[in-house]
Design a protein around this motif. Structure first.
Motif, short mmCIF file in Angstrom:
data_model
loop_
_atom_site.label_atom_id
_atom_site.label_comp_id
_atom_site.label_asym_id
_atom_site.label_seq_id
_atom_site.Cartn_x
_atom_site.Cartn_y
_atom_site.Cartn_z
N MET A 1 0.85 -1.20 0.00
CA MET A 1 0.00 0.00 0.00
C MET A 1 0.88 1.24 0.00
N ARG A 2 0.49 2.24 -0.76
CA ARG A 2 1.29 3.46 -0.85
C ARG A 2 1.20 4.24 0.45
N GLU A 3 2.21 5.10 0.71
CA GLU A 3 2.32 5.78 2.00
C GLU A 3 1.12 6.67 2.27
N HIS A 4 0.64 7.44 1.27
CA HIS A 4 -0.47 8.34 1.53
C HIS A 4 -1.75 7.57 1.82
N GLU A 5 -1.89 6.36 1.25
CA GLU A 5 -3.06 5.55 1.53
C GLU A 5 -3.02 5.06 2.98
N ASN A 6 -1.81 4.74 3.49
CA ASN A 6 -1.66 4.34 4.88
C ASN A 6 -2.10 5.44 5.82
N ARG A 7 -1.74 6.69 5.47
CA ARG A 7 -2.09 7.81 6.33
C ARG A 7 -3.59 8.01 6.37
N ASP A 8 -4.26 7.77 5.25
CA ASP A 8 -5.69 8.02 5.17
C ASP A 8 -6.52 6.87 5.76
N LYS A 9 -5.93 5.72 5.90
CA LYS A 9 -6.66 4.55 6.38
C LYS A 9 -6.98 4.69 7.86
N LYS A 10 -8.19 4.31 8.23
CA LYS A 10 -8.55 4.33 9.65
C LYS A 10 -7.72 3.30 10.41
N PRO A 11 -7.49 3.54 11.70
CA PRO A 11 -6.65 2.60 12.46
C PRO A 11 -7.37 1.28 12.71
N ASN A 12 -6.59 0.22 12.80
CA ASN A 12 -7.11 -1.05 13.27
C ASN A 12 -7.40 -0.92 14.77
N LEU A 13 -8.16 -1.87 15.30
CA LEU A 13 -8.47 -1.87 16.73
C LEU A 13 -8.33 -3.29 17.27
N VAL A 14 -7.41 -3.47 18.21
CA VAL A 14 -7.26 -4.73 18.93
C VAL A 14 -7.80 -4.50 20.34
N PHE A 15 -8.90 -5.15 20.64
CA PHE A 15 -9.58 -4.96 21.92
C PHE A 15 -9.41 -6.21 22.76
N LYS B 1 -4.61 -9.70 5.02
CA LYS B 1 -4.10 -9.04 3.82
C LYS B 1 -5.12 -8.07 3.21
N GLU B 2 -6.25 -7.87 3.87
CA GLU B 2 -7.31 -7.05 3.29
C GLU B 2 -6.97 -5.56 3.36
N GLU B 3 -7.65 -4.79 2.53
CA GLU B 3 -7.44 -3.34 2.51
C GLU B 3 -8.15 -2.64 3.66
N GLU B 4 -9.35 -3.13 4.04
CA GLU B 4 -10.09 -2.44 5.07
C GLU B 4 -9.46 -2.66 6.45
N PRO B 5 -9.62 -1.70 7.37
CA PRO B 5 -9.09 -1.89 8.72
C PRO B 5 -9.87 -2.99 9.44
N PHE B 6 -9.30 -3.49 10.51
CA PHE B 6 -9.96 -4.58 11.24
C PHE B 6 -10.20 -4.23 12.70
N VAL B 7 -11.21 -4.89 13.26
CA VAL B 7 -11.44 -4.95 14.70
C VAL B 7 -11.17 -6.38 15.13
N LEU B 8 -10.22 -6.56 16.02
CA LEU B 8 -9.89 -7.87 16.56
C LEU B 8 -10.28 -7.87 18.04
#
Length: 464
Positions: free
Chosen positions: A1-15, A190-197
């Motif tokens: 994934m390109r750097e600017h896409e990383n910045r725009d992606k919502k954070p993952n959440l490990v709960f 490996k998915e593009e969308e962020p995850f909730v774990l």
């Protein structure tokens, strides 16, 4: 994934949520005996909330209502009860064991917002709510407790039915099993969308049977007793004969309580090590910097404090829980000391991740406490236990009201000054100089009971 896409992606959440882990069972919270280096590190790198409280519940299995409050962001009477007419004391009533279907859970909200939601471990709030909360999962335990090896484990069922005869006994210790399942998810995602774990440990709930290597870390004779250790509780609190209170001899013996504490600490240290493996997996897959990590517990437990063993009371050892957050949007080394309630976690997560908050949520975001914009999110916290106990605290002054019913319990009130008496051993309810504080808290408690339609008020009205 390109750097600017990383910045725009919502954070993952490990709960990460534990079962029966009280607030002072972590080194970062001041416990000088227990070994929790991973949780201590997360606290140092993020924010440690020091005054987060649960709201109790109407069943002795307090993990049910406490998790329902956390998951829905609503009060204890709204989160699980769907009918106004409730016969108090019927703890097996099924409406007390499932989340109110009218209320969205926060994993469900994240799922609707495009997150990949994945559930692991204990779920004690009904199969229907799990099915709508998680798009996938593995090694799921529907229940309250069991042996840590041999738990009935389900794989994810897309139909959401989870028949009991489809469960398979686990072969690994539950803490290790759930952690390794989380690690597998992280390493293979490996998915593009962020995850909730969502990882729900059964530790450190009894039976406390950690591997011997962890027991060897704690010698019973070197475990100090808490300052409020008592051989017996000084009066009938309305729940003196529940299962938890039978896990140790009465009167309580100091050497037996020390052994219980050694086993409790051992379970927590093992869990801490497994959490470290999950964090390491995030580091190894370069996902740590874009992942919000949250650690908390459903409620606490007594283990000898006030002469009690379980969590069926409204003392701090039962309703005061840890909460640690670390990751994007979280400053380092912050200690948030303002009062908060378990249902405040839902709106806090949503604000941190810019996720839409349902109108059903009653909790208040604690972002202001994290950023330093304000010292607290609420003036007081409240809790209830069955039809026998109610509590209000403003952080310094705390009132517990007990009700005698059907020849069980005691009609009385306790008042504590937590600033001078954090162990809650000096009852000031009869102190003439403290009557203004007592009356003020009584009025606050009654106003809260009325606002949440406390069933005990409804029953008293029926009785006239």
């Amino acid at each position: 994934m390109r750097e600017h896409e990383n910045r725009d992606k919502k954070p993952n959440l490990v709960f990460l949520i534990a079962d029966d882990h009280r607030f002072d069972g972590i080194g970062a919270y001041g416990n000088q005996v227990i070994q929790t280096p991973v949780l201590d590190s997360l606290a140092a790198e993020g924010v440690r909330f020091t005054s987060i409280y649960t709201m109790g519940g109407q069943t002795a299995a307090l993990c049910v209502p406490s998790r329902a409050c956390l998951l829905t962001g609503t009060n204890v009477f709204q989160a699980t009860i769907t009918e106004k007419e409730v016969k108090l004391g019927e703890t097996e009533n099924q409406q007390l064991w499932a989340i109110n279907p009218a209320l969205p859970t926060w994993p469900e909200v994240y799922r609707r917002e495009g997150y990949r939601t994945y559930g692991i471990g204990k779920w004690h709030n009904g199969k229907e709510s799990f099915a709508r909360s998680f798009a996938d999962g593995a090694n799921i335990f529907f229940g309250g407790m069991g042996d840590h090896i041999g738990l009935p484990i389900h794989e994810y069922d897309p139909t959401g039915k989870y028949p009991a005869d489809h469960a398979v006994p686990s072969e690994k210790f539950s803490t290790e099993l759930f952690a390794e399942t989380a690690i597998d998810f992280i390493q293979n995602y490996k998915e593009e969308e962020p995850f909730v774990l969502y990882v729900a440990f059964t530790a450190p709930h009894d039976p406390r049977t950690p591997p011997q290597a962890y027991l060897d870390l704690y010698t019973r004779d070197h475990i100090p007793l808490p300052d409020n250790f008592m051989a017996e509780h000084p009066f009938d609190n309305g729940e003196m004969h529940v299962r938890d209170e039978k896990l140790a001899s009465i009167p309580r013996r100091s050497e037996e309580i020390r052994q219980h504490l050694a086993e409790y600490y051992s379970m927590i240290t093992q869990m801490d090590e497994q959490i470290g493996r999950i964090v390491q997996a995030l580091n190894q897959t370069n996902q740590r910097e874009q992942t919000l990590i949250v650690y908390t517990a459903d409620h606490g437990i007594a283990l000898g404090q006030h002469g009690l063993m379980g969590k069926q009371s409204l003392y701090d050892h039962s309703i005061h829980i840890p909460l640690i957050m670390q990751g994007p949007g979280i400053p380092q080394g912050v200690v948030a000391s303002g009062l908060g309630c378990q249902m405040d976690i839902f709106p806090t997560l949503c604000e941190l991740t810019e996720t839409s908050l349902p109108q059903t949520v009653e909790g208040k975001s604690m972002i202001g406490m994290i950023s330093g914009e304000r010292s607290e999110s609420r003036k007081s916290v409240f809790a209830a236990y069955k039809n026998v106990q109610r509590m209000v605290s403003d952080g310094r002054w705390k009132l517990i009201r007990y009700f005698r019913r059907d020849e069980v319990g005691t009609n009385r009130t306790q008042l504590f000054d937590l600033s001078d008496d954090p162990w809650e051993t000096h009852d000031l309810a009869e102190d003439s100089a403290k009557q203004d504080q007592l009356q003020r808290l009584e009025q606050e408690l009654l106003a809260w009971q009325q606002s949440v339609q406390d069933p005990i008020l409804h029953e008293r009205e029926k009785r006239g």
